[in-house]
Write a protein that holds these residues in place. Sequence first.
Motif, PDB file in Angstrom:
ATOM      1  N   THR A 172       2.668  -1.869  -5.729  1.00 47.39           N
ATOM      2  CA  THR A 172       2.580  -0.665  -5.301  1.00 47.39           C
ATOM      3  C   THR A 172       3.489   0.269  -6.218  1.00 47.39           C
ATOM      4  O   THR A 172       3.249   1.485  -5.812  1.00 47.39           O
ATOM      5  CB  THR A 172       3.064  -0.706  -3.731  1.00 47.39           C
ATOM      6  N   SER A 173       4.332  -0.347  -7.160  1.00 50.10           N
ATOM      7  CA  SER A 173       5.309   0.753  -7.667  1.00 50.10           C
ATOM      8  C   SER A 173       4.687   1.776  -8.447  1.00 50.10           C
ATOM      9  O   SER A 173       5.105   2.783  -8.652  1.00 50.10           O
ATOM     10  CB  SER A 173       6.288  -0.089  -8.299  1.00 50.10           C
ATOM     11  N   GLY A 174       3.284   1.521  -8.908  1.00 52.66           N
ATOM     12  CA  GLY A 174       2.586   2.545  -9.661  1.00 52.66           C
ATOM     13  C   GLY A 174       1.958   3.535  -8.726  1.00 52.66           C
ATOM     14  O   GLY A 174       1.432   4.648  -9.461  1.00 52.66           O
ATOM     15  N   GLY A 175       1.942   3.400  -7.523  1.00 48.87           N
ATOM     16  CA  GLY A 175       1.256   4.519  -6.531  1.00 48.87           C
ATOM     17  C   GLY A 175       2.102   4.482  -5.296  1.00 48.87           C
ATOM     18  O   GLY A 175       1.406   3.819  -4.281  1.00 48.87           O
ATOM     19  N   PRO A 176       3.211   5.045  -5.002  1.00 51.04           N
ATOM     20  CA  PRO A 176       4.077   5.214  -3.908  1.00 51.04           C
ATOM     21  C   PRO A 176       3.288   5.859  -2.921  1.00 51.04           C
ATOM     22  O   PRO A 176       3.390   5.458  -1.739  1.00 51.04           O
ATOM     23  CB  PRO A 176       5.278   5.690  -4.167  1.00 51.04           C
ATOM     24  N   LEU A 177       2.536   6.953  -3.092  1.00 54.19           N
ATOM     25  CA  LEU A 177       1.807   7.755  -2.461  1.00 54.19           C
ATOM     26  C   LEU A 177       0.748   6.971  -1.760  1.00 54.19           C
ATOM     27  O   LEU A 177       0.612   6.948  -0.429  1.00 54.19           O
ATOM     28  CB  LEU A 177       1.300   9.052  -2.751  1.00 54.19           C
ATOM     29  N   SER A 178      -0.069   6.413  -2.503  1.00 54.12           N
ATOM     30  CA  SER A 178      -1.124   5.441  -2.128  1.00 54.12           C
ATOM     31  C   SER A 178      -0.684   4.398  -1.279  1.00 54.12           C
ATOM     32  O   SER A 178      -1.279   4.026  -0.213  1.00 54.12           O
ATOM     33  CB  SER A 178      -1.985   4.997  -3.235  1.00 54.12           C
ATOM     34  N   ASP A 179       0.561   3.706  -1.714  1.00 57.74           N
ATOM     35  CA  ASP A 179       1.070   2.725  -0.806  1.00 57.74           C
ATOM     36  C   ASP A 179       1.459   3.379   0.786  1.00 57.74           C
ATOM     37  O   ASP A 179       1.189   2.583   1.765  1.00 57.74           O
ATOM     38  CB  ASP A 179       2.313   2.083  -1.411  1.00 57.74           C
ATOM     39  N   ALA A 180       2.004   4.643   0.610  1.00 60.94           N
ATOM     40  CA  ALA A 180       2.327   5.256   1.980  1.00 60.94           C
ATOM     41  C   ALA A 180       1.151   5.500   2.730  1.00 60.94           C
ATOM     42  O   ALA A 180       1.001   5.187   4.018  1.00 60.94           O
ATOM     43  CB  ALA A 180       3.155   6.241   1.681  1.00 60.94           C
ATOM     44  N   LEU A 181      -0.076   6.005   2.004  1.00 62.84           N
ATOM     45  CA  LEU A 181      -1.139   6.067   2.758  1.00 62.84           C
ATOM     46  C   LEU A 181      -1.776   4.875   3.404  1.00 62.84           C
ATOM     47  O   LEU A 181      -2.311   5.039   4.498  1.00 62.84           O
ATOM     48  CB  LEU A 181      -2.212   6.974   1.989  1.00 62.84           C
ATOM     49  N   SER A 182      -1.702   3.840   2.698  1.00 64.72           N
ATOM     50  CA  SER A 182      -2.272   2.614   3.079  1.00 64.72           C
ATOM     51  C   SER A 182      -1.419   2.105   4.285  1.00 64.72           C
ATOM     52  O   SER A 182      -2.099   1.617   5.447  1.00 64.72           O
ATOM     53  CB  SER A 182      -2.231   1.526   2.123  1.00 64.72           C
ATOM     54  N   ARG A 183      -0.143   2.099   4.071  1.00 64.41           N
ATOM     55  CA  ARG A 183       0.547   1.791   5.524  1.00 64.41           C
ATOM     56  C   ARG A 183       0.253   2.768   6.680  1.00 64.41           C
ATOM     57  O   ARG A 183       0.296   2.125   7.750  1.00 64.41           O
ATOM     58  CB  ARG A 183       2.369   1.811   5.143  1.00 64.41           C
ATOM     59  N   VAL A 184       0.200   4.205   6.447  1.00 65.21           N
ATOM     60  CA  VAL A 184      -0.092   5.052   7.801  1.00 65.21           C
ATOM     61  C   VAL A 184      -1.474   4.671   8.297  1.00 65.21           C
ATOM     62  O   VAL A 184      -1.576   4.423   9.595  1.00 65.21           O
ATOM     63  CB  VAL A 184       0.279   6.615   7.180  1.00 65.21           C
ATOM     64  N   ALA A 185      -2.151   4.319   7.363  1.00 58.78           N
ATOM     65  CA  ALA A 185      -3.753   3.848   7.918  1.00 58.78           C
ATOM     66  C   ALA A 185      -3.722   2.705   8.769  1.00 58.78           C
ATOM     67  O   ALA A 185      -4.415   2.475   9.698  1.00 58.78           O
ATOM     68  CB  ALA A 185      -4.619   3.952   6.767  1.00 58.78           C
ATOM     69  N   ARG A 186      -3.101   1.768   8.130  1.00 59.92           N
ATOM     70  CA  ARG A 186      -2.888   0.345   8.818  1.00 59.92           C
ATOM     71  C   ARG A 186      -2.167   0.795  10.255  1.00 59.92           C
ATOM     72  O   ARG A 186      -2.733   0.070  11.179  1.00 59.92           O
ATOM     73  CB  ARG A 186      -2.072  -0.702   7.984  1.00 59.92           C
ATOM     74  N   LEU A 187      -1.158   1.525  10.199  1.00 63.12           N
ATOM     75  CA  LEU A 187      -0.489   1.515  11.503  1.00 63.12           C
ATOM     76  C   LEU A 187      -1.302   2.363  12.406  1.00 63.12           C
ATOM     77  O   LEU A 187      -1.476   2.151  13.854  1.00 63.12           O
ATOM     78  CB  LEU A 187       0.798   2.331  11.281  1.00 63.12           C
ATOM     79  N   HIS A 188      -2.113   3.302  11.925  1.00 67.72           N
ATOM     80  CA  HIS A 188      -2.928   4.182  12.719  1.00 67.72           C
ATOM     81  C   HIS A 188      -4.019   3.456  13.238  1.00 67.72           C
ATOM     82  O   HIS A 188      -4.156   3.609  14.351  1.00 67.72           O
ATOM     83  CB  HIS A 188      -3.472   5.458  11.922  1.00 67.72           C
ATOM     84  N   ARG A 189      -4.449   2.651  12.612  1.00 70.45           N
ATOM     85  CA  ARG A 189      -5.647   1.367  13.061  1.00 70.45           C
ATOM     86  C   ARG A 189      -4.859   0.803  14.277  1.00 70.45           C
ATOM     87  O   ARG A 189      -5.517   0.119  15.266  1.00 70.45           O
ATOM     88  CB  ARG A 189      -6.553   0.707  11.930  1.00 70.45           C
ATOM     89  N   ALA A 190      -3.909  -0.084  13.784  1.00 68.33           N
ATOM     90  CA  ALA A 190      -3.248  -0.736  14.924  1.00 68.33           C
ATOM     91  C   ALA A 190      -2.935  -0.059  16.311  1.00 68.33           C
ATOM     92  O   ALA A 190      -3.129  -0.479  17.401  1.00 68.33           O
ATOM     93  CB  ALA A 190      -2.042  -1.543  14.190  1.00 68.33           C
ATOM     94  N   THR A 191      -2.414   1.184  16.120  1.00 63.30           N
ATOM     95  CA  THR A 191      -2.010   1.751  17.185  1.00 63.30           C
ATOM     96  C   THR A 191      -3.412   2.266  17.876  1.00 63.30           C
ATOM     97  O   THR A 191      -3.589   2.229  19.183  1.00 63.30           O
ATOM     98  CB  THR A 191      -1.316   3.338  16.976  1.00 63.30           C
TER      99      THR A 191
END
Length: 180
Positions: free
Chosen positions: A18-37
């Motif tokens: 994920t080091s080459g795409g920190p924003l994409s990593d952040a979006l992925s984490r937010v999407a995962r947390l949003h779905r879990a919530t």
Amino acid sequence: MTSDDPACPDTPLPPAATSGGPLSDALSRVARLHRATAGKLLRCTGLYPGQELLMKLLWEAGPVRQSELIRTMELDPSTVTKMLQRLEQTGHVRRHPDPVDRRAVLVEATEDGCALRPGVEAAWSRLEERTLAGLDAAERSELRRLLAKVEGNLCTAAQDCPSDQPARTSSALSTSAAEL
């Protein structure tokens, strides 16, 4: 703390991939947390994340061809078929041949499926509150604007992939951004 020190020392660093795409990593984490919530909030309705989106389509459109649901949801046909099987088993949807084209299958919400609507709307309202907590009106507006721009970028990129579903139109972008 140096720039190499993690902000949360007890939290593992993201994988090197994920080091080459920190924003994409952040979006992925937010999407995962949003779905879990969303999953936790939908639990009281008996639906799983994604099923409420299919139900929303049926509530708005009425009976729809299964092929249209697959196209609109932009999911693999087997995924939508499995969702429909589960929703049919729980009595929330019914499938039957289209009287106009007996080869096509119509899907519609049952009375029990329609009864889920208030619970789903309440869950999505709570999800919205949790997602946007701490953001003022200007920040919410800016987030909508930026996400619409990102979605537009990704829709444009998806059109370059012949195997992908057609990207949503700019009017659909406006609608989805307005839902934030």
